[in-house]
Design an enzyme around this catalytic site. Sequence first.
Site, PDB file in Angstrom:
ATOM      1  CG  ASP A   1      15.346  24.144  86.414  1.00 34.84           C
ATOM      2  OD1 ASP A   1      15.849  24.335  85.443  1.00 34.84           O
ATOM      3  OD2 ASP A   1      15.170  24.861  87.125  1.00 34.84           O
TER       4      ASP A   1
ATOM      5  CD  GLU B   1      14.531  26.421  74.583  1.00 32.36           C
ATOM      6  OE1 GLU B   1      15.522  25.680  74.665  1.00 32.36           O
ATOM      7  OE2 GLU B   1      13.582  25.821  73.847  1.00 32.36           O
ATOM      8  CD1 TRP B   2      14.883  25.418  81.374  1.00 32.97           C
ATOM      9  CD2 TRP B   2      12.805  25.349  80.654  1.00 32.97           C
ATOM     10  NE1 TRP B   2      14.520  26.566  82.040  1.00 32.97           N
ATOM     11  CE2 TRP B   2      12.867  26.593  81.644  1.00 32.97           C
ATOM     12  CE3 TRP B   2      11.516  25.448  80.142  1.00 32.97           C
ATOM     13  CZ2 TRP B   2      12.155  27.597  82.241  1.00 32.97           C
ATOM     14  CZ3 TRP B   2      10.587  26.518  80.461  1.00 32.97           C
ATOM     15  CH2 TRP B   2      11.005  27.629  81.402  1.00 32.97           C
ATOM     16  N   GLY B   3      15.775  23.212  76.328  1.00 32.95           N
ATOM     17  CA  GLY B   3      16.012  22.332  75.187  1.00 32.95           C
ATOM     18  C   GLY B   3      14.372  22.178  74.854  1.00 32.95           C
TER      19      GLY B   3
ATOM     20  CG  ASN C   1      10.657  25.963  71.795  1.00 36.47           C
ATOM     21  OD1 ASN C   1       9.616  25.752  71.193  1.00 36.47           O
ATOM     22  ND2 ASN C   1      10.863  26.311  72.859  1.00 36.47           N
TER      23      ASN C   1
ATOM     24  CG  ASP D   1      14.481  30.948  83.040  1.00 36.01           C
ATOM     25  OD1 ASP D   1      14.360  29.988  82.210  1.00 36.01           O
ATOM     26  OD2 ASP D   1      14.774  30.841  84.252  1.00 36.01           O
TER      27      ASP D   1
HETATM   28  C1  GLA Z   1      14.397  28.186  85.765  1.00 39.43           C
HETATM   29  C2  GLA Z   1      15.849  27.999  85.437  1.00 39.43           C
HETATM   30  C3  GLA Z   1      16.639  27.774  86.697  1.00 39.43           C
HETATM   31  C4  GLA Z   1      16.773  29.181  87.408  1.00 39.43           C
HETATM   32  C5  GLA Z   1      15.258  29.487  87.714  1.00 39.43           C
HETATM   33  C6  GLA Z   1      14.906  30.936  88.397  1.00 39.43           C
HETATM   34  O1  GLA Z   1      13.705  27.191  86.651  1.00 39.43           O
HETATM   35  O2  GLA Z   1      15.936  26.868  84.608  1.00 39.43           O
HETATM   36  O3  GLA Z   1      18.059  27.617  86.286  1.00 39.43           O
HETATM   37  O4  GLA Z   1      17.111  30.198  86.548  1.00 39.43           O
HETATM   38  O5  GLA Z   1      14.168  29.271  86.738  1.00 39.43           O
HETATM   39  O6  GLA Z   1      13.664  31.019  88.906  1.00 39.43           O
END
Ligand code: GLA
Length: 408
Positions: free
Chosen positions: A205, A183-185, A187, A150
């Site tokens: 998320d 890293e959610w895209g 970068n 993460d």
């Molecule tokens: C981030 C991630 C989630 C999960 C939480 C855990 O938000 O994107 O998928 O792993 O952390 O704290």
Amino acid sequence: MKRVALALIPMLLSVAATVHAQKFEDLAQTPPMGWNSWNHFGCDVTEQLIRETADAMVSSGMRGAGYRYVNIDDCWHGERDADGFIQPDPERFPSGMKALADYVHSRGLKLGIYSDAGWETCAAQPGSRGYEYQDALTYARWGIDYLKYDWCNIAGLNAEGAYQTMARAIAAAGRPVVFSLCEWGSNRPWEWAREIGHLWRTTGDITACWDCEVDHGSWSSWGVLRILDLQDGLRIHAGPGHWNDPDMMEVGNGMSESEDRGHFSMWAMLAAPMIAGNDLRTMSEETRRILTNSEVIAVNQDALGIQGFKYSDDGDLEIWFKPLAEEDWAVCILNRGPSARKVEFTWQGEPVADDFSGRETLFKARLYRIRDLWSGDDLGTTRQTLEAEVPEHDVLMMRLTRLLEPGE
Ligand code: GLA
């Protein structure tokens, strides 16, 4: 003497190459399938939950359908010991991770774990920053097969560098591990992560709704359609061993049955990792049937590994195509809207061509048999116009199987 030294060079080079290799190349040749604790259980993870989930994965038929990874997300952590080695929480995981991995492996499954590139995880547990090689070694000793990594509490870190460091640490530890970048895209990992990991999150998320944004203050989580729309333009970056990850699934977590079916179908069309996020021990028969639909899974797991694309869009109704091996295609008609929609689709008038894969349906020259992957009905061939009604928040998902003409 000199000759001996020269003879050693290839060996030394190959050792160096092993240590510096950044990922295990032959893993995740099709999108990884499994389960993850976060979407349903959040921080409420224990070894008992993981064991029971592994058992349920077998007894529900999910293992038989191809699901393999049982992944523990955030909050398994205890403290680092005096030498810096991370320990699991002794109350939640009293038998330790090695024993848990042995149990999961004995069920014919694999165990995944979670860490963070920063100083702390998103739930304020110890992160791997400064301990990357030590943590990767610990995971290898425990028998871990999958690491989700993460991106919270990273103050000032460079994403590519941070993920590369952990990839090298995993390689040095020597145990094949699927490396999942989370890293959610932020970068644009699709531009640099192909050599580093096997999948990368493309968005923030997910949350269990069809089309909503949930505002958490400094960040938002997103419904299925919002996440789907954020995949636009990314398909050229995915393929065997390197997948776009639109997040773990919310099937069975509170949406309607048709929304769950739509979500699952679209994740199959996207060649997305199929990581279930519900309580497998108590799921309904409807949820189980969605998650184990082998023909939809076959679309997701197709050997070509080509992510599908949106062919047409009239607002609420979208038609998606995905090229499959042996000249087959998957087609998914998605009704995003709040009322049922009639569809008429004259295959032979539709010039479906995919520049990325170089594939064309050539409906005028080629004939396909059509199967409805949810009802199992035979829908005739592409010679006839398809006439159907797609209920609200639902899909009509089909497989087109090429029929060879006599003489071909
Ligand atoms: C981030 C991630 C989630 C999960 C939480 C855990 O938000 O994107 O998928 O792993 O952390 O704290």
